[in-house]
Design a protein around this motif. Structure first.
Motif, PDB file in Angstrom:
ATOM      1  N   ILE A 392       1.044  -1.066   0.155  1.00  0.00           N
ATOM      2  CA  ILE A 392       0.031  -0.107  -0.010  1.00  0.00           C
ATOM      3  C   ILE A 392       0.741   1.234   0.042  1.00  0.00           C
ATOM      4  O   ILE A 392       1.912   1.355   0.655  1.00  0.00           O
ATOM      5  CB  ILE A 392      -0.850   0.049   1.122  1.00  0.00           C
ATOM      6  N   TYR A 393       0.680   2.272  -0.842  1.00  0.00           N
ATOM      7  CA  TYR A 393       1.586   3.442  -1.045  1.00  0.00           C
ATOM      8  C   TYR A 393       0.674   4.588  -0.186  1.00  0.00           C
ATOM      9  O   TYR A 393      -0.353   4.586  -0.211  1.00  0.00           O
ATOM     10  CB  TYR A 393       1.484   3.962  -2.562  1.00  0.00           C
ATOM     11  N   THR A 394       1.715   5.183   0.612  1.00  0.00           N
ATOM     12  CA  THR A 394       1.409   6.330   1.476  1.00  0.00           C
ATOM     13  C   THR A 394       2.325   7.478   0.866  1.00  0.00           C
ATOM     14  O   THR A 394       3.063   7.261   0.367  1.00  0.00           O
ATOM     15  CB  THR A 394       1.692   5.919   3.034  1.00  0.00           C
ATOM     16  N   SER A 395       1.547   8.452   1.268  1.00  0.00           N
ATOM     17  CA  SER A 395       2.470   9.760   1.166  1.00  0.00           C
ATOM     18  C   SER A 395       3.869   9.784   1.501  1.00  0.00           C
ATOM     19  O   SER A 395       4.399   9.356   2.477  1.00  0.00           O
ATOM     20  CB  SER A 395       1.463  11.174   1.616  1.00  0.00           C
ATOM     21  N   GLY A 396       4.440  10.575   0.627  1.00  0.00           N
ATOM     22  CA  GLY A 396       5.885  10.811   0.857  1.00  0.00           C
ATOM     23  C   GLY A 396       6.512  12.153   0.852  1.00  0.00           C
ATOM     24  O   GLY A 396       6.116  13.114   0.312  1.00  0.00           O
ATOM     25  N   SER A 397       7.409  12.602   1.859  1.00  0.00           N
ATOM     26  CA  SER A 397       7.682  13.735   2.008  1.00  0.00           C
ATOM     27  C   SER A 397       8.602  14.401   0.897  1.00  0.00           C
ATOM     28  O   SER A 397       8.604  15.736   0.740  1.00  0.00           O
ATOM     29  CB  SER A 397       8.623  14.093   3.311  1.00  0.00           C
ATOM     30  N   THR A 398       9.213  13.688   0.170  1.00  0.00           N
ATOM     31  CA  THR A 398      10.083  14.026  -1.039  1.00  0.00           C
ATOM     32  C   THR A 398       9.181  14.320  -2.263  1.00  0.00           C
ATOM     33  O   THR A 398       9.657  14.615  -3.272  1.00  0.00           O
ATOM     34  CB  THR A 398      11.082  13.095  -1.421  1.00  0.00           C
ATOM     35  N   ARG A 400       7.579  11.740  -3.506  1.00  0.00           N
ATOM     36  CA  ARG A 400       7.458  10.524  -4.032  1.00  0.00           C
ATOM     37  C   ARG A 400       6.908   9.474  -3.205  1.00  0.00           C
ATOM     38  O   ARG A 400       7.394   9.292  -1.833  1.00  0.00           O
ATOM     39  CB  ARG A 400       8.885   9.931  -4.020  1.00  0.00           C
ATOM     40  N   PRO A 401       5.650   8.801  -3.404  1.00  0.00           N
ATOM     41  CA  PRO A 401       5.038   8.002  -2.571  1.00  0.00           C
ATOM     42  C   PRO A 401       5.865   6.827  -2.159  1.00  0.00           C
ATOM     43  O   PRO A 401       6.569   6.441  -2.978  1.00  0.00           O
ATOM     44  CB  PRO A 401       3.537   7.601  -3.285  1.00  0.00           C
ATOM     45  N   LYS A 402       5.680   6.234  -1.188  1.00  0.00           N
ATOM     46  CA  LYS A 402       6.430   4.853  -0.608  1.00  0.00           C
ATOM     47  C   LYS A 402       5.432   3.787  -0.560  1.00  0.00           C
ATOM     48  O   LYS A 402       4.279   4.101   0.190  1.00  0.00           O
ATOM     49  CB  LYS A 402       7.195   5.487   0.703  1.00  0.00           C
ATOM     50  N   ALA A 403       5.915   2.777  -0.733  1.00  0.00           N
ATOM     51  CA  ALA A 403       5.061   1.471  -0.777  1.00  0.00           C
ATOM     52  C   ALA A 403       5.471   0.549   0.665  1.00  0.00           C
ATOM     53  O   ALA A 403       6.752   0.324   0.709  1.00  0.00           O
ATOM     54  CB  ALA A 403       5.494   0.552  -1.976  1.00  0.00           C
ATOM     55  N   VAL A 404       4.572   0.318   1.426  1.00  0.00           N
ATOM     56  CA  VAL A 404       4.603  -0.452   2.608  1.00  0.00           C
ATOM     57  C   VAL A 404       4.561  -1.798   2.347  1.00  0.00           C
ATOM     58  O   VAL A 404       3.585  -2.323   1.642  1.00  0.00           O
ATOM     59  CB  VAL A 404       3.678  -0.029   3.753  1.00  0.00           C
ATOM     60  N   MET A 405       5.409  -2.766   2.566  1.00  0.00           N
ATOM     61  CA  MET A 405       5.376  -4.103   2.331  1.00  0.00           C
ATOM     62  C   MET A 405       4.683  -4.943   3.405  1.00  0.00           C
ATOM     63  O   MET A 405       5.489  -4.985   4.503  1.00  0.00           O
ATOM     64  CB  MET A 405       6.744  -4.567   1.804  1.00  0.00           C
ATOM     65  N   ILE A 536     -16.077   1.328  19.378  1.00  0.00           N
ATOM     66  CA  ILE A 536     -14.727   0.976  19.314  1.00  0.00           C
ATOM     67  C   ILE A 536     -13.710   1.851  18.642  1.00  0.00           C
ATOM     68  O   ILE A 536     -13.596   1.952  17.333  1.00  0.00           O
ATOM     69  CB  ILE A 536     -14.395  -0.535  19.031  1.00  0.00           C
ATOM     70  N   ASN A 537     -12.750   2.445  19.337  1.00  0.00           N
ATOM     71  CA  ASN A 537     -11.766   3.298  18.796  1.00  0.00           C
ATOM     72  C   ASN A 537     -10.645   2.388  18.675  1.00  0.00           C
ATOM     73  O   ASN A 537      -9.986   1.777  19.621  1.00  0.00           O
ATOM     74  CB  ASN A 537     -11.450   4.440  19.593  1.00  0.00           C
ATOM     75  N   MET A 538     -10.052   2.187  17.332  1.00  0.00           N
ATOM     76  CA  MET A 538      -8.744   1.509  17.063  1.00  0.00           C
ATOM     77  C   MET A 538      -7.880   2.186  16.474  1.00  0.00           C
ATOM     78  O   MET A 538      -8.012   2.803  15.179  1.00  0.00           O
ATOM     79  CB  MET A 538      -9.289   0.249  16.350  1.00  0.00           C
ATOM     80  N   TYR A 539      -6.731   2.676  16.916  1.00  0.00           N
ATOM     81  CA  TYR A 539      -5.635   3.446  16.460  1.00  0.00           C
ATOM     82  C   TYR A 539      -5.010   2.374  15.440  1.00  0.00           C
ATOM     83  O   TYR A 539      -4.791   1.174  15.885  1.00  0.00           O
ATOM     84  CB  TYR A 539      -4.725   4.077  17.548  1.00  0.00           C
ATOM     85  N   GLY A 540      -4.489   2.900  14.357  1.00  0.00           N
ATOM     86  CA  GLY A 540      -3.627   1.997  13.583  1.00  0.00           C
ATOM     87  C   GLY A 540      -2.746   2.737  12.622  1.00  0.00           C
ATOM     88  O   GLY A 540      -2.695   3.989  12.574  1.00  0.00           O
ATOM     89  N   ILE A 541      -1.776   1.889  11.987  1.00  0.00           N
ATOM     90  CA  ILE A 541      -0.633   2.536  11.215  1.00  0.00           C
ATOM     91  C   ILE A 541      -0.524   1.477   9.993  1.00  0.00           C
ATOM     92  O   ILE A 541      -0.481   0.102  10.226  1.00  0.00           O
ATOM     93  CB  ILE A 541       0.416   2.748  11.893  1.00  0.00           C
ATOM     94  N   THR A 542      -0.424   2.171   8.962  1.00  0.00           N
ATOM     95  CA  THR A 542      -0.252   1.048   7.719  1.00  0.00           C
ATOM     96  C   THR A 542       0.906   0.169   7.977  1.00  0.00           C
ATOM     97  O   THR A 542       0.987  -0.904   7.717  1.00  0.00           O
ATOM     98  CB  THR A 542      -0.196   1.986   6.530  1.00  0.00           C
ATOM     99  N   ILE A 654      -0.944  11.992   5.257  1.00  0.00           N
ATOM    100  CA  ILE A 654      -0.408  12.919   4.382  1.00  0.00           C
ATOM    101  C   ILE A 654       0.905  13.682   4.838  1.00  0.00           C
ATOM    102  O   ILE A 654       1.166  13.984   5.785  1.00  0.00           O
ATOM    103  CB  ILE A 654      -1.050  14.189   4.083  1.00  0.00           C
ATOM    104  N   GLU A 655       1.862  13.391   3.986  1.00  0.00           N
ATOM    105  CA  GLU A 655       3.213  14.196   4.177  1.00  0.00           C
ATOM    106  C   GLU A 655       2.978  15.729   3.423  1.00  0.00           C
ATOM    107  O   GLU A 655       2.740  15.540   2.487  1.00  0.00           O
ATOM    108  CB  GLU A 655       4.506  13.556   3.484  1.00  0.00           C
ATOM    109  N   LEU A 656       3.077  16.720   4.550  1.00  0.00           N
ATOM    110  CA  LEU A 656       2.664  18.250   3.911  1.00  0.00           C
ATOM    111  C   LEU A 656       3.968  18.355   2.818  1.00  0.00           C
ATOM    112  O   LEU A 656       3.785  18.860   1.922  1.00  0.00           O
ATOM    113  CB  LEU A 656       2.899  19.111   4.925  1.00  0.00           C
ATOM    114  N   GLY A 657       5.118  17.536   2.916  1.00  0.00           N
ATOM    115  CA  GLY A 657       6.141  18.040   2.215  1.00  0.00           C
ATOM    116  C   GLY A 657       6.062  17.378   0.662  1.00  0.00           C
ATOM    117  O   GLY A 657       6.429  18.166  -0.286  1.00  0.00           O
TER     118      GLY A 657
END
Length: 858
Positions: A392-398, A400-405, A536-542, A654-657
């Motif tokens: 899954i691609y997430t936002s990148g500060s440069t 360039r999106p980055k892919a999480v494996m 239910i509140n579930m905090y999460g990270i890709t 989102i990376e503001l960069g």
């Protein structure tokens, strides 16, 4: 004022210029109407420690005061993470004490700095505190002490009378006085009970005692090596953050799905409109996809993109890719072409599942069309838990999106580790509400298909219409719902308009993706109670596989905690650390680190970034989330927000960069900065742009071609230059509030419908008046987003007694065109005489009267 006082006042102005506000953590937010209620706490320093402090300071009283102050500032630094500290002296005639802790000085060096602070303040204390307050004119907040919120000092002999405070002229939030007690030293604290719990203040005093003891033993050590945590608190934090269980997970998701097919072959697995595929039929459809991929040479370990709309074939496509042993790379079909091309190229994708009419970017890839699949079944590849399941691609500060494996085992253990909480089974119905490019979809997908439940694919336009989605929940008898707080807020508003309370079959609503919105939760409780369904509140990270923590919500909990995220999933160790990686004390904000079997492999092709964010620690591998959290006294976690340049907008990270990079890529933009404005429940991206020749419409087109819609700033503000602080950094506090500027081609609304619609937009959008909205203005260019667009539907219904579709807002986004759609929808429902009468009534109203007609909020 005498000449001497005038010179001293000038010194204070310079001394306190650009002084930062102390961000000292409290147990509760400051009340709107404080009572001034206070309490006290004490600790005694052993005589040996008191003697050591005196020997460390020497014979000068100012040095002793400085040593006491230095220890306290070390504790404040650990509680705030700030180096530039502004506190006040304790007592009825205070002075402001500003000290710089930067550079990790030794304790002895910090004592010298504090001595300069104390002597400087003493030499300029002829200016009465009230005069200083009036001259510096800080913003007045009811019940908040001006200029500083934390007081510290020495009182000599006897027990001090600490400020009791008054409702509107309170003493400092927290005040600590060191008292001489026959050769020993006592610490006396007075504090606001509306802000602090007694145990919090007691721990702070314990921290101060610990720092004093270490400073006496090693005054030449850097202050960063002084540890305020006692053994008991450290042991407690370690226990709270430790993993509590382990779950076997060396299996592939497709094998587990196939096992479920054998158990419930005739259960309906997926519903999408008129399609109702059983588990046997879904498996067969996935087998045909796998056969087509095998014919194209797809091997285990390959990456296959899926760029399908929200249909049953999206589900079959993902399953078919996994059956073939490949990992799927979701590409949202609504992505801009340039971003889509970037993702496909970065992943090195050779095969893309996409409709025949999809506008894919050019590239060296083969399209697989769901309507053109072979009749045979592809083999089930031999895949283990360690093999990749998806990127899954997430936002990148440069830029360039980055892919999480993410491997299979991460998802398998997620479902098993949370099984005791949810107990999914064959009776459950789950909507696939989210895009496959958002990892919330992973939970929705496997929560149904690994347990024999039914997955209801929610078409995009239904997901954008709370009314239609609420109806889908009712008709499909959905039992488990996952929503971002922003989407849930819209659903609550629709639910409140429904006549019947018992029409939903929900047993659990899981809130994910962004900070909790307590108001919408409380409104839901008003209507449905706290038990049916549970919220239910579930905090999460890709990067740590969808979910990290779990918290059942209640009124009682929300009354004392605004952002509860609860306890970690049992197999996930977590830590809360300060900027130096040290354990943060209980109640103190720090960065949340997450470890264990949920942690992903990192970022595809980005070893340096992977090494920065995934760090080794005590034999584990921890992901640095960049999120701020803290341990509460009962061992649960509270979430605050981002600690870095990342933000969450409607669940998307989102990376503001990345946005800034897209802005400065425009040839006529020389500089840009992006910030978040607005309220916590409605954050807005605002871009500040330096450039002389650019056209805003062209710049928005430029951004839309490179960024997803949720990353395009709501407002673009033209500046001559980005304001800078004295040290050359962006001065974000000096950035002006965005204001919608009327362009040269502005045409005011003329028809009754246009005027009413402008009033509706103004009530929804932030910082825009109705009289500044023209017929050619685009709702989304004015800062509107897809969730706000759904509010137009309900307000148009209230104002015109007609219903428009979400699709109409997106396809006719200007005021003039959407007003025409409303007029067209109204005509069949009113005869000519009624329509003339309605138009005459509206035409005779002023803008203010129209606002009043709409309930004052547009």
């Amino acid at each position: 004022m005498t000449d001497s006082q005038g010179r001293q006042l000038a010194w204070w102005r310079q001394r306190l210029a650009d002084a930062p506000e102390l961000e000292f953590p409290t147990d509760r937010p400051r009340p709107a109407r404080p009572t001034g209620a206070r309490a006290g706490a004490t600790r005694e320093l052993p005589d040996a420690l008191a003697g050591g402090l005196r020997r460390l300071a020497g014979t000068e009283p100012s040095s002793f005061d400085a040593a006491l102050l230095a220890g306290f500032l070390v504790v404040v630094n650990r509680h705030t993470g700030q180096d530039d500290l502004v506190i006040g002296s304790a007592g009825p005639d205070p002075v402001v004490l500003r000290t710089d802790l930067s550079g990790d000085p030794t304790f002895q060096e910090l004592v010298h700095r504090c001595r300069d602070t104390v002597l400087g303040a003493a030499a300029h204390r002829d200016v009465p505190f009230g005069t200083l307050v009036a001259a510096l004119a800080p913003d007045h907040v009811s019940g908040r002490h001006p200029l500083f919120q934390i007081g510290f000092g020495a009182a000599g002999d006897g027990t001090p009378a600490l400020a009791a405070g008054e409702p509107d002229r309170a003493g400092p939030d927290l005040e600590i006085v060191v008292v001489d007690t026959d050769g020993g030293l006592g610490l006396h604290a007075g504090f606001s009970t509306e802000l602090f719990d007694a145990d919090r203040v007691g721990r702070l005093l314990d921290h101060l005692v610990a720092v004093y003891a270490q400073a006496v033993d090693a005054p030449d050590d850097p202050i960063g090596e002084l540890d305020p945590l006692g053994a008991d608190e450290r042991a407690t934090l370690t226990a709270w953050g430790a993993a509590r269980a382990d779950f076997p997970a060396d299996e592939s998701l497709y094998r587990l799905f196939a096992d479920q097919v054998r158990r419930t072959p005739d259960n309906v697995a997926v519903t999408a409109g008129d399609i109702h595929w059983t588990y046997r039929e879904l498996e067969a459809r996935a087998g045909r996809v796998a056969a087509r991929l095998a014919a194209l040479g797809v091997q285990p370990g390959d990456l296959v993109a899926v760029c399908l709309p929200r249909t049953a074939d999206l589900v079959a496509g993902i399953l078919g890719i996994l059956r073939a042993g490949a990992a799927y790379v979701p590409v949202d079909p609504d992505q801009p072409a340039e971003r889509m091309a970037l993702i496909l190229g970065d992943a090195g994708v050779r095969v893309v599942l996409a409709p025949a009419d999809a506008d894919l970017p050019a590239g060296d890839h083969t399209r697989v069309v769901p309507e053109d699949l072979p009749d045979e079944q592809g083999p089930v590849a031999d895949v283990a838990g360690a093999d990749l399941a998806y990127l899954i691609y997430t936002s990148g500060s440069t830029g360039r999106p980055k892919a999480v494996m993410i491997p299979h085992r991460n998802v398998v253990r997620l479902m098993r580790a949370t099984d005791d909480w949810y107990r999914f089974d064959e009776t459950d119905v789950h909507p696939l509400f989210h895009s496959a490019a958002f990892d919330a979809s992973v939970w929705e997908l496997w929560g149904a298909l690994l347990y024999g439940g039914r997955l209801v694919v929610v078409p995009y336009w239904v997901s954008r219409s709370p009314e239609r989605f609420h109806e889908l929940l009712r008709q499909e008898r959905v039992t488990v719902l996952e929503q971002t707080p922003a989407a849930f807020r819209q659903l609550v508003a629709v639910d409140e308009r429904r006549a019947s309370r018992g029409e939903l079959a929900l047993r659990a609503v899981v809130l994910v993706g962004e900070a909790l919105d307590p108001d919408s939760v409380l409104r839901w409780f008003d209507r449905h109670g706290e038990e049916h369904p549970r919220l239910i509140n579930m905090y999460g990270i890709t990067e740590t596989t969808v979910h990290v923590t779990y918290q059942v919500l209640s009124r009682e909990l929300l009354a004392r905690c605004a952002g509860p995220i609860g306890v970690a999933i049992p197999d996930m160790p977590v830590r809360v650390v300060d900027a130096a990686g040290r354990l943060a004390p209980i109640g103190v904000w720090g960065e949340l680190l997450v470890g264990g079997p949920a942690v992903s492999y990192g970022y595809l092709g980005r070893p340096e970034l992977t090494a920065q964010r995934f760090v080794p620690a005590d034999g584990d591998r921890l992901y640095r989330s960049g999120d701020l959290a803290r341990w509460l006294a009962d061992g649960t976690l509270e979430y605050l927000g981002r600690a870095d340049q990342q933000v969450k907008i409607r669940g998307f990270r989102i990376e503001l960069g990345e946005i800034e990079a897209a802005l400065t890529a425009h040839p006529e933009v020389t500089d840009a900065v992006v910030v978040v404005r607005g309220e916590a429940d409605n954050p807005l991206l605002v871009g500040y742009v330096v450039g002389t020749g650019y056209d805003e419409a062209a710049l928005r087109t430029h951004l839309a071609a490179r960024l997803p819609a949720y990353m395009v700033p709501a407002h673009l503000v033209r500046l001559d230059a980005i304001p800078l602080t004295g040290n050359g950094k962006t001065d974000r506090r000096a950035l002006p509030e965005p204001r919608h500027e009327i362009g040269a081609g502005f045409t005011p609304p003329t028809t009754p419908t246009e005027k009413t619609l402008a009033a509706i937009w103004a009530g929804i959008l932030d910082r825009i008046d109705a009289d500044r909205i023209g017929t050619g203005d685009n709702f989304f260019d004015l800062g509107g987003n897809s969730l706000q667009a759904t509010q137009i539907i309900s307000r148009v219904r209230d104002a015109f007694q007609i219903t428009i579709e979400a699709r109409q807002i997106f396809t006719h986004p200007t005021l003039e065109r959407l007003a025409a759609q409303i007029d067209e929808a109204a005509r069949p429902q009113l005869d000519a005489a009624e329509l003339d009468a309605l138009e005459a009534e509206i035409a005779g109203l002023s803008d203010a009267e129209i606002q009043k007609l709409l309930g004052g909020a547009g």
